[in-house]
Write an enzyme that holds these catalytic residues in place. Structure first.
Site, PDB file in Angstrom:
ATOM      1  N   SER A 111       0.835  -1.203   0.000  1.00 16.86           N
ATOM      2  CA  SER A 111       0.000   0.000   0.000  1.00 16.86           C
ATOM      3  C   SER A 111       0.869   1.252   0.000  1.00 16.86           C
ATOM      4  O   SER A 111       1.975   1.252   0.559  1.00 16.86           O
ATOM      5  CB  SER A 111      -0.851  -0.012   1.272  1.00 16.86           C
ATOM      6  OG  SER A 111      -1.433   1.238   1.489  1.00 16.86           O
ATOM      7  N   LYS A 122       2.431  -3.580   6.674  1.00 13.98           N
ATOM      8  CA  LYS A 122       2.804  -3.728   5.253  1.00 13.98           C
ATOM      9  C   LYS A 122       4.308  -3.523   5.074  1.00 13.98           C
ATOM     10  O   LYS A 122       4.954  -4.238   4.300  1.00 13.98           O
ATOM     11  CB  LYS A 122       2.030  -2.716   4.388  1.00 13.98           C
ATOM     12  CG  LYS A 122       0.537  -2.966   4.306  1.00 13.98           C
ATOM     13  CD  LYS A 122       0.200  -4.206   3.490  1.00 13.98           C
ATOM     14  CE  LYS A 122      -1.291  -4.424   3.355  1.00 13.98           C
ATOM     15  NZ  LYS A 122      -1.643  -5.715   2.757  1.00 13.98           N
ATOM     16  N   TYR A 172      -1.446  -0.519  10.592  1.00 13.56           N
ATOM     17  CA  TYR A 172      -1.744  -1.148   9.293  1.00 13.56           C
ATOM     18  C   TYR A 172      -0.574  -0.946   8.335  1.00 13.56           C
ATOM     19  O   TYR A 172      -0.045  -1.905   7.749  1.00 13.56           O
ATOM     20  CB  TYR A 172      -3.033  -0.564   8.696  1.00 13.56           C
ATOM     21  CG  TYR A 172      -3.227  -0.907   7.239  1.00 13.56           C
ATOM     22  CD1 TYR A 172      -3.455  -2.220   6.848  1.00 13.56           C
ATOM     23  CD2 TYR A 172      -3.171   0.080   6.252  1.00 13.56           C
ATOM     24  CE1 TYR A 172      -3.626  -2.538   5.499  1.00 13.56           C
ATOM     25  CE2 TYR A 172      -3.342  -0.228   4.915  1.00 13.56           C
ATOM     26  CZ  TYR A 172      -3.560  -1.535   4.542  1.00 13.56           C
ATOM     27  OH  TYR A 172      -3.716  -1.850   3.200  1.00 13.56           O
TER      28      TYR A 172
HETATM   29  P1  NAD Z   1     -10.864  -6.974   1.111  1.00 20.20           P
HETATM   30  O1  NAD Z   1     -11.061  -6.941   2.580  1.00 20.20           O
HETATM   31  O2  NAD Z   1     -12.025  -6.709   0.225  1.00 20.20           O
HETATM   32  O3  NAD Z   1     -10.225  -8.387   0.679  1.00 20.20           O
HETATM   33  C1  NAD Z   1      -9.346  -9.100   1.518  1.00 20.20           C
HETATM   34  C2  NAD Z   1      -9.869 -10.529   1.619  1.00 20.20           C
HETATM   35  O4  NAD Z   1      -8.977 -11.273   2.447  1.00 20.20           O
HETATM   36  C3  NAD Z   1     -11.253 -10.619   2.244  1.00 20.20           C
HETATM   37  O5  NAD Z   1     -12.100 -11.350   1.395  1.00 20.20           O
HETATM   38  C4  NAD Z   1     -11.037 -11.331   3.579  1.00 20.20           C
HETATM   39  O6  NAD Z   1     -12.130 -12.158   3.910  1.00 20.20           O
HETATM   40  C5  NAD Z   1      -9.761 -12.106   3.290  1.00 20.20           C
HETATM   41  N1  NAD Z   1      -8.911 -12.402   4.461  1.00 20.20           N
HETATM   42  C6  NAD Z   1      -8.479 -11.554   5.418  1.00 20.20           C
HETATM   43  N2  NAD Z   1      -7.656 -12.198   6.272  1.00 20.20           N
HETATM   44  C7  NAD Z   1      -7.556 -13.475   5.830  1.00 20.20           C
HETATM   45  C8  NAD Z   1      -6.859 -14.625   6.267  1.00 20.20           C
HETATM   46  N3  NAD Z   1      -6.078 -14.599   7.363  1.00 20.20           N
HETATM   47  N4  NAD Z   1      -6.980 -15.782   5.568  1.00 20.20           N
HETATM   48  C9  NAD Z   1      -7.774 -15.836   4.474  1.00 20.20           C
HETATM   49  N5  NAD Z   1      -8.464 -14.783   4.014  1.00 20.20           N
HETATM   50  C10 NAD Z   1      -8.357 -13.620   4.677  1.00 20.20           C
HETATM   51  O7  NAD Z   1      -9.668  -5.975   0.781  1.00 20.20           O
HETATM   52  P2  NAD Z   1      -9.158  -5.422  -0.628  1.00 20.20           P
HETATM   53  O8  NAD Z   1      -9.553  -4.007  -0.737  1.00 20.20           O
HETATM   54  O9  NAD Z   1      -9.500  -6.372  -1.704  1.00 20.20           O
HETATM   55  O10 NAD Z   1      -7.586  -5.448  -0.349  1.00 20.20           O
HETATM   56  C11 NAD Z   1      -6.787  -6.546  -0.730  1.00 20.20           C
HETATM   57  C12 NAD Z   1      -5.378  -6.309  -0.269  1.00 20.20           C
HETATM   58  O11 NAD Z   1      -4.912  -5.074  -0.792  1.00 20.20           O
HETATM   59  C13 NAD Z   1      -5.236  -6.197   1.257  1.00 20.20           C
HETATM   60  O12 NAD Z   1      -4.039  -6.845   1.645  1.00 20.20           O
HETATM   61  C14 NAD Z   1      -5.123  -4.700   1.495  1.00 20.20           C
HETATM   62  O13 NAD Z   1      -4.370  -4.398   2.646  1.00 20.20           O
HETATM   63  C15 NAD Z   1      -4.412  -4.240   0.232  1.00 20.20           C
HETATM   64  N6  NAD Z   1      -4.696  -2.834  -0.088  1.00 20.20           N
HETATM   65  C16 NAD Z   1      -5.980  -2.427  -0.256  1.00 20.20           C
HETATM   66  C17 NAD Z   1      -6.238  -1.071  -0.518  1.00 20.20           C
HETATM   67  C18 NAD Z   1      -7.649  -0.572  -0.676  1.00 20.20           C
HETATM   68  O14 NAD Z   1      -7.863   0.641  -0.562  1.00 20.20           O
HETATM   69  N7  NAD Z   1      -8.630  -1.425  -0.951  1.00 20.20           N
HETATM   70  C19 NAD Z   1      -5.180  -0.150  -0.629  1.00 20.20           C
HETATM   71  C20 NAD Z   1      -3.874  -0.622  -0.476  1.00 20.20           C
HETATM   72  C21 NAD Z   1      -3.648  -1.969  -0.213  1.00 20.20           C
HETATM   73  N1  UFG Z   2     -12.859  11.767   2.589  1.00 22.37           N
HETATM   74  C1  UFG Z   2     -13.872  12.657   2.858  1.00 22.37           C
HETATM   75  N2  UFG Z   2     -15.055  12.170   3.320  1.00 22.37           N
HETATM   76  C2  UFG Z   2     -15.273  10.849   3.537  1.00 22.37           C
HETATM   77  C3  UFG Z   2     -14.227   9.930   3.247  1.00 22.37           C
HETATM   78  C4  UFG Z   2     -13.029  10.437   2.794  1.00 22.37           C
HETATM   79  O1  UFG Z   2     -13.720  13.861   2.683  1.00 22.37           O
HETATM   80  O2  UFG Z   2     -16.369  10.465   3.977  1.00 22.37           O
HETATM   81  C5  UFG Z   2     -11.576  12.282   2.075  1.00 22.37           C
HETATM   82  C6  UFG Z   2     -10.383  11.997   2.960  1.00 22.37           C
HETATM   83  O3  UFG Z   2     -10.258  12.983   3.944  1.00 22.37           O
HETATM   84  C7  UFG Z   2      -9.251  11.983   1.936  1.00 22.37           C
HETATM   85  C8  UFG Z   2      -9.906  11.422   0.684  1.00 22.37           C
HETATM   86  O4  UFG Z   2     -11.306  11.603   0.852  1.00 22.37           O
HETATM   87  O5  UFG Z   2      -8.825  13.291   1.666  1.00 22.37           O
HETATM   88  C9  UFG Z   2      -9.635   9.954   0.466  1.00 22.37           C
HETATM   89  O6  UFG Z   2      -9.967   9.235   1.645  1.00 22.37           O
HETATM   90  P1  UFG Z   2     -10.052   7.642   1.670  1.00 22.37           P
HETATM   91  O7  UFG Z   2     -10.419   7.239   3.054  1.00 22.37           O
HETATM   92  O8  UFG Z   2     -10.887   7.163   0.544  1.00 22.37           O
HETATM   93  O9  UFG Z   2      -8.557   7.205   1.313  1.00 22.37           O
HETATM   94  P2  UFG Z   2      -7.193   7.433   2.125  1.00 22.37           P
HETATM   95  O10 UFG Z   2      -6.200   7.927   1.125  1.00 22.37           O
HETATM   96  O11 UFG Z   2      -7.385   8.246   3.333  1.00 22.37           O
HETATM   97  O12 UFG Z   2      -6.843   5.961   2.601  1.00 22.37           O
HETATM   98  C10 UFG Z   2      -6.561   4.951   1.620  1.00 22.37           C
HETATM   99  C11 UFG Z   2      -6.838   3.569   2.200  1.00 22.37           C
HETATM  100  C12 UFG Z   2      -5.908   3.266   3.329  1.00 22.37           C
HETATM  101  C13 UFG Z   2      -4.493   3.486   2.906  1.00 22.37           C
HETATM  102  C14 UFG Z   2      -4.304   4.872   2.331  1.00 22.37           C
HETATM  103  C15 UFG Z   2      -2.928   5.097   1.772  1.00 22.37           C
HETATM  104  O13 UFG Z   2      -8.169   3.498   2.679  1.00 22.37           O
HETATM  105  O14 UFG Z   2      -6.063   1.901   3.672  1.00 22.37           O
HETATM  106  O15 UFG Z   2      -5.223   5.060   1.252  1.00 22.37           O
HETATM  107  O16 UFG Z   2      -2.672   4.188   0.784  1.00 22.37           O
HETATM  108  F1  UFG Z   2      -3.689   3.346   4.000  1.00 22.37           F
END
Ligand code: NAD
Ligand code: UFG
Length: 349
Positions: free
Chosen positions: A137, A165, A161
């Site tokens: 991330s 990572k 978190y």
């Molecule tokens: P998500 O929660 O939709 O998907 C993750 C999946 O992993 C879920 O289906 C959950 O049930 C499963 N899971 C969690 N722990 C587990 C375990 N111990 N064993 C088996 N399954 C397990 O999340 P996502 O948005 O698809 O994110 C996927 C990956 O990408 C995550 O590692 C997350 O940290 C990373 N990531 C996501 C974002 C984002 O904004 N969505 C941003 C940066 C990184």
């Molecule tokens: N925001 C609002 N109102 C809301 C939600 C978000 O104004 O109800 C704003 C936030 O303040 C920010 C922007 O929208 O300025 C984006 O916010 P998000 O929560 O969608 O995304 P972030 O960048 O804060 O966080 C995301 C992931 C985290 C990750 C981070 C950095 O959710 O898991 O990016 O990669 F850590």
């Protein structure tokens, strides 16, 4: 007379393991893997997804992935799965991803995220499998004055978190440094958003969404009364926070490009997956309003604790190493997220 080629038996499809494959990003990536001719085995413990996603993947891709409900920290399960059929590579999406939750329950985050990778890599090595694409991330960078963020920008995550990572990246780098058979790509996602263009797959957050796009969708569908913009006094052109929103299907495509890269490269590499463009909260709101053809109720609230002003990716490494770049813009992100919300979305139980 059949030609010699016609009489040849079909070559078996390469098989990959997708952990967390019923989640948001894993399910979209599975669709592309199936379309590209891979067989897919999903392992997911359904802690943040539901089993009906497997059927949705089949509907979209025309082929069904195999699915095992289980935890990646269950080494015996992984050993059995690796022994049962040859796996060519692992995509490791499974993990916990809420910044806020990680501040309350850090042990859960280290146990699941770091613990999961340790068990997975042990069992992979035991099975002679060394190709891994990991979901990292942009949060590993923390706050930075210098933008865009390159892969060599300072690493300084601000919460458990992000630190989980970064620990995993360190661990994976150590692994690759001590055994040259490892081929590991750590993909640093910026802000994944949007949904599959069919409307059959998308993001299903439990409870009140933290992220901007699912929150906007719920305001548009009437589930939430208004959007609260978290601060308009940041040092940005319109005062609201800037992020690099990347369409989930572009992100999924980046994973296939990473696997192609690993087929010819060993070692550990971290690569940003973003668009290289920053958009403010108001940019996203305006794009969304354009797509749905109406304005949305919103008010300006205070800054959200822990938020940074701006963050977007340098994408040169992804372009140079993977030959990949994002193709879709904000309008496609909003259009597809809204199609999913208004037609296909089922609430999580
Ligand atoms: P998500 O929660 O939709 O998907 C993750 C999946 O992993 C879920 O289906 C959950 O049930 C499963 N899971 C969690 N722990 C587990 C375990 N111990 N064993 C088996 N399954 C397990 O999340 P996502 O948005 O698809 O994110 C996927 C990956 O990408 C995550 O590692 C997350 O940290 C990373 N990531 C996501 C974002 C984002 O904004 N969505 C941003 C940066 C990184
Ligand atoms: N925001 C609002 N109102 C809301 C939600 C978000 O104004 O109800 C704003 C936030 O303040 C920010 C922007 O929208 O300025 C984006 O916010 P998000 O929560 O969608 O995304 P972030 O960048 O804060 O966080 C995301 C992931 C985290 C990750 C981070 C950095 O959710 O898991 O990016 O990669 F850590």
């Amino acid at each position: 007379m059949p030609t010699p080629e016609m009489s040849l038996p079909e070559a078996p499809r390469p098989r990959v393991l997708v952990t967390g494959g019923t989640g948001f990003i894993g399910s979209h990536t599975t669709v592309l893997l199936l379309a590209a001719g891979y067989d897919v085995l999903i392992v997911d413990n359904l802690s943040n997804s539901t089993a009906d996603v497997v059927g949705a993947i089949e509907t979209v891709a025309g082929r069904r992935p195999d699915f095992v409900c289980g935890d990646v920290r269950d080494g015996a399960l992984l050993a059995r799965l690796f022994a049962r059929s040859a796996i060519a590579a692992v995509f490791h999406f499974a993990g916990l991803k809420s910044v806020a939750e990680s501040l309350v329950s850090p042990l859960d985050y280290y146990a699941n995220n770091v613990g999961g990778v340790i068990v997975l890599c042990r069992e992979m090595a035991e099975a002679g499998l060394h190709t891994l694409v990991f979901s990292s991330s942009a949060t590993v960078y923390g706050d930075s004055d210098t933008l865009p963020l390159t892969e060599s920008s300072p690493l300084d995550p601000a919460q458990p978190y992000g630190r989980s990572k970064l620990m995993i990246e360190t661990l994976l780098g150590d692994l690759a440094a001590t055994d040259s058979r490892w081929r590991i790509a750590s993909l640093r996602y910026f802000n994944p958003a949007g949904a599959h263009e069919s409307g059959a797959l998308g993001e299903r957050p439990r409870g009140i969404p933290n992220n901007l796009m699912p929150y906007l969708c719920q305001v548009a569908s009437g589930e939430r009364p208004e959007l609260i913009v978290h601060g308009n006094d940041y040092p940005t052109p319109d005062g609201t926070g800037i992020r690099d929103y990347i369409h989930v299907m572009d992100l999924a495509q980046g994973h296939l490009a990473a696997l192609d890269y690993l087929n010819t490269h060993s070692g550990f590499v971290a690569i940003n997956l973003g668009t290289g463009r920053g958009s403010s909260v108001l940019d996203l709101v305006h794009a969304f309003e354009r797509v749905i053809g109406r304005t949305l109720p919103r008010r300006i609230g205070p800054r959200r604790s822990g938020d940074i002003a701006a963050c977007w990716a340098a994408v040169d490494r992804a372009r140079e190493l993977l030959g990949w770049q994002s193709e879709r813009g904000l309008d496609a992100i909003c259009r597809d997220a809204w199609r999913w919300t208004s037609t296909g979305r089922r609430p999580q139980p």
